[in-house]
Design a protein around this motif. Structure first.
Motif, short mmCIF file in Angstrom:
data_model
loop_
_atom_site.label_atom_id
_atom_site.label_comp_id
_atom_site.label_asym_id
_atom_site.label_seq_id
_atom_site.Cartn_x
_atom_site.Cartn_y
_atom_site.Cartn_z
N ILE A 10 0.88 -1.16 0.00
CA ILE A 10 0.00 0.00 0.00
C ILE A 10 0.92 1.21 0.00
N LEU A 14 -0.97 6.93 0.79
CA LEU A 14 -2.36 6.50 0.95
C LEU A 14 -2.60 6.00 2.37
N ALA A 15 -1.68 5.19 2.89
CA ALA A 15 -1.82 4.68 4.25
C ALA A 15 -1.84 5.83 5.26
N HIS A 30 -12.86 7.65 0.19
CA HIS A 30 -12.16 7.50 -1.08
C HIS A 30 -12.90 8.34 -2.11
N THR A 96 -6.98 6.96 -4.43
CA THR A 96 -5.94 7.44 -3.51
C THR A 96 -6.32 8.77 -2.90
#
Length: 124
Positions: A10, A14-15, A30, A96
């Motif tokens: 990932i 994004l994380a 999202h 993302t």
């Protein structure tokens, strides 16, 4: 049996975004473009195109793509400056972003490339 060298990752940005949303609000979002897209070779009117991207085959009325002026037949070639190679790539790049984020979308209409700012909707 065991690992065959396949890994999944990932992206850290994004994380981090999702972790911060979870900490701040208790939920993660999202982005949603509001367009149905297909790989170029799967769209009859675009099959012979030399453009690489994702072809817009339908728009959600009032969705982010429609509000930004995208049309059926456009080929999305970049999102946020990241090249798009097909429908799966486009979906991954849009997701993302958080719901409500604004990003640039580069597309080709006919033989003319254009860029628009799109404020993404929310994936439910």
């Amino acid at each position: 049996a065991g690992s065959i060298g396949v890994g999944f990752a990932i992206p850290s940005n994004l994380a981090k975004r999702i972790a911060n949303e979870l900490i701040d609000t208790g939920a993660a979002t999202h982005g949603l473009l509001g367009a149905t897209v297909a790989d170029i070779e799967d769209v009859e009117s675009l099959a012979n195109s030399s453009v690489v991207g994702a072809g817009v085959v339908d728009l959600t009325a009032g969705g982010a793509a429609a509000k930004a002026g995208l049309r059926v037949g456009d080929v999305i070639t970049q999102v946020g400056g990241i090249p798009i190679s097909g429908k799966t790539d486009l979906t991954a790049q849009v997701r993302t972003f958080a719901a409500g984020a604004t990003t640039t979308v580069t597309f080709v209409r006919g033989d003319q490339a254009s860029t628009v700012d799109v404020t993404l909707g929310a994936l439910q």
